[in-house]
Design an enzyme around this catalytic site. Structure first.
Site, short mmCIF file in Angstrom:
data_model
loop_
_atom_site.label_atom_id
_atom_site.label_comp_id
_atom_site.label_asym_id
_atom_site.label_seq_id
_atom_site.Cartn_x
_atom_site.Cartn_y
_atom_site.Cartn_z
N ARG A 42 18.46 -22.22 -11.24
CA ARG A 42 19.71 -21.46 -11.33
C ARG A 42 20.91 -22.37 -11.65
O ARG A 42 21.87 -21.92 -12.27
CB ARG A 42 19.97 -20.71 -10.02
N LYS A 204 5.32 -4.27 -1.58
CA LYS A 204 5.57 -2.89 -1.14
C LYS A 204 5.77 -1.91 -2.28
O LYS A 204 6.53 -2.16 -3.21
CB LYS A 204 6.84 -2.86 -0.29
N GLY A 356 11.59 -13.26 -7.19
CA GLY A 356 11.51 -14.57 -6.55
C GLY A 356 10.08 -15.09 -6.47
O GLY A 356 9.79 -16.22 -6.89
N GLY A 379 16.30 -8.86 -7.20
CA GLY A 379 16.83 -7.52 -6.93
C GLY A 379 17.61 -6.97 -8.12
O GLY A 379 17.52 -5.78 -8.43
P1 ADP Z 1 8.81 -10.63 -6.09
O1 ADP Z 1 9.53 -11.55 -5.13
O2 ADP Z 1 8.26 -11.35 -7.27
O3 ADP Z 1 9.62 -9.42 -6.43
P2 ADP Z 1 7.45 -9.28 -3.91
O4 ADP Z 1 8.42 -9.88 -2.95
O5 ADP Z 1 7.52 -7.83 -4.15
O6 ADP Z 1 7.49 -10.07 -5.31
O7 ADP Z 1 5.96 -9.57 -3.38
C1 ADP Z 1 5.45 -10.86 -3.17
C2 ADP Z 1 4.60 -10.90 -1.93
O8 ADP Z 1 3.55 -9.94 -1.99
C3 ADP Z 1 3.94 -12.25 -1.78
O9 ADP Z 1 4.40 -12.86 -0.59
C4 ADP Z 1 2.44 -11.93 -1.68
O10 ADP Z 1 1.77 -12.71 -0.72
C5 ADP Z 1 2.45 -10.48 -1.27
N1 ADP Z 1 1.19 -9.82 -1.63
C6 ADP Z 1 0.67 -9.66 -2.85
N2 ADP Z 1 -0.52 -9.05 -2.79
C7 ADP Z 1 -0.77 -8.82 -1.49
C8 ADP Z 1 -1.87 -8.21 -0.76
N3 ADP Z 1 -2.92 -7.74 -1.40
N4 ADP Z 1 -1.77 -8.15 0.59
C9 ADP Z 1 -0.69 -8.64 1.22
N5 ADP Z 1 0.36 -9.21 0.60
C10 ADP Z 1 0.33 -9.30 -0.73
MG MG Z 2 9.84 -11.46 -2.99
#
Ligand code: ADP
Ligand code: MG
Length: 400
Positions: A42, A204, A356, A379
């Site tokens: 960044r 989620k 992230g 976000g």
């Molecule tokens: P980003 O930060 O890229 O937007 P998220 O915060 O939505 O992504 O999700 C990332 C998290 O999701 C990671 O910490 C990963 O461990 C978790 N994750 C991915 N697949 C699974 C799973 N099958 N069960 C539990 N956690 C998961």
């Molecule tokens: Mg995340």
């Protein structure tokens, strides 16, 4: 974009108050007992804007938040280590002000020569920042003649240092980074070259309902992975064992599947384990997951199916890891998707990745330089993908 950009401004002799996003990870070094920058993405991303201002003979007064210091000074969230780091990158003597507002910093800024850069202490040392307090915004506005927002990462928030402050300027423009982010994401959403694929994973469903709903109108396929896949599979009546599921989102998942008419693809095989902390019990299963096991990554058949879709795509947007990539046993699905993104880019596809954890994952594979665009916003990118406006952008001056 419809907003003023740096090109529209006469910067010579002007003092530009620039909202940057220096919310970077810091780590206490055991050697020096000082905080050090762990990831400089960044900071580097802000350099073009800073250089444009200083090379035109203007002064740059940089504003940022860092972490969540709860509205009061907290040394672990000081921007001082970032100032040291930025100074090295710019190759000039950058000033740092431990005060964010007030007469002392106003005087420093006024007397600085053209071409100088100063970074002010964390805006979130003030509770007024996140409340978008008008008086605090007015104080910040005393530090510049023109306002430049280059913080895409906070564009989805209406805070004093990116939204309230802009109201005090007749000229409030987007910096290069913000302009580039909106250009890349805007092209991918508004005029993508089909076939267009969205690869969505992560923790989620509830975080991504808006994104999926909006992308269903735009893309040809949505490939789902990560923990969120299990809520969809459960809705379809497929046994998912002890996998993470959002019971209160089963209805939303069903609604999205109904609307999707086959556009949403779900994993058909999984890497499962009895427990996250016991990866040595992991195995691949096809179809359903038995009780006592949880799905922690997509399986090889799914990897092949998703890779094919990504390779056939001309536009591909990715947010959210396919599995618990932080643990090596459950990282292979995410790694394979990073490889597919890089390969399809080589074939000429436009590829965008944001979030992230997703960006951390592609960096782990060292493929972040092989995609078209790595977004600095988590976000903010999601909100853009939802088709919603960004307050940080709305607050800027319209292009005449
Ligand atoms: P980003 O930060 O890229 O937007 P998220 O915060 O939505 O992504 O999700 C990332 C998290 O999701 C990671 O910490 C990963 O461990 C978790 N994750 C991915 N697949 C699974 C799973 N099958 N069960 C539990 N956690 C998961
Ligand atoms: Mg995340």
């Amino acid at each position: 974009m419809g907003k003023l950009t740096l090109k529209d401004l006469d910067l010579q002799g002007k003092c530009a108050l620039v909202r940057v996003d220096f919310n970077v990870p810091l780590q206490l070094s055991e050697k020096t007992n000082c905080y050090e920058v762990v990831d400089d993405t960044r900071i580097r991303a802000a350099l073009p804007t800073i250089r444009t201002i200083t090379e035109a003979g203007g002064k740059a007064v940089l504003l940022s938040h860092l972490g969540r210091p709860k509205g009061q000074p907290d040394p672990q969230y000081s921007l001082a280590p970032v100032a040291d780091y930025l100074s090295g990158l710019l190759g000039t003597n950058l000033r740092f002000s431990s005060e964010t507002i007030g007469s002392v910093v106003q005087k420093t800024v006024r007397t600085m020569p053209g071409g100088s850069v100063i970074l002010l202490e964390n805006t979130r040392y003030f509770p007024e920042e996140t409340k978008n307090d008008p008086d605090f915004a007015a104080e910040l506005a005393k530090l510049g003649d023109i306002f430049v927002n280059d913080a895409f990462g906070t564009a989805h928030r209406a805070h004093a240092s990116n939204v309230g402050v802009a109201n005090h300027f007749s000229l409030a423009a987007a910096g290069h980074l913000l302009e580039n982010e909106l250009g890349q994401l805007g092209n991918a959403l508004q005029s993508p070259t089909p076939p267009t694929v969205a690869l969505l994973g992560g923790a989620k469903v509830s975080d991504k309902i808006g994104v999926i709903t909006n992308l269903l109108e735009i893309v040809d396929h949505i490939l789902i992975g990560g923990a969120m896949a299990y809520t969809f599979l459960k809705t379809k009546g497929i046994p998912i064992g002890n996998s993470l599921v959002e019971e209160d989102r089963l209805g939303d998942a069903q609604e999205m599947l109904d609307k999707a008419q086959g556009k949403i693809l779900l994993p058909g095989d999984h890497i499962v384990s009895t427990d996250l902390n016991v990866p040595n019990t992991s195995k691949t299963v096809s179809g359903s997951i038995e009780n006592g096991f949880m799905g922690l990554d997509i399986g090889q058949e799914t990897v092949e199916m998703y890779t094919q879709k990504i390779m056939d795509a001309n536009t591909c947007i990715w947010n959210g890891p396919m599995g618990v990539f932080e643990i090596p046993e459950f990282a292979s699905g995410t790694r394979a998707m990073a490889q597919a993104m890089a390969s399809t880019t080589r074939k000429g596809a436009v590829t965008i990745i944001g979030g992230g954890d997703s960006v951390a994952a592609i960096k782990q594979s060292n493929l972040h330089t092989e995609v078209t665009h790595v977004s600095t916003g988590g976000g903010a990118m999601l909100q853009f993908l939802e088709g919603k406006s960004l307050p940080g952008l709305d607050a800027l001056t319209d292009h005449p």
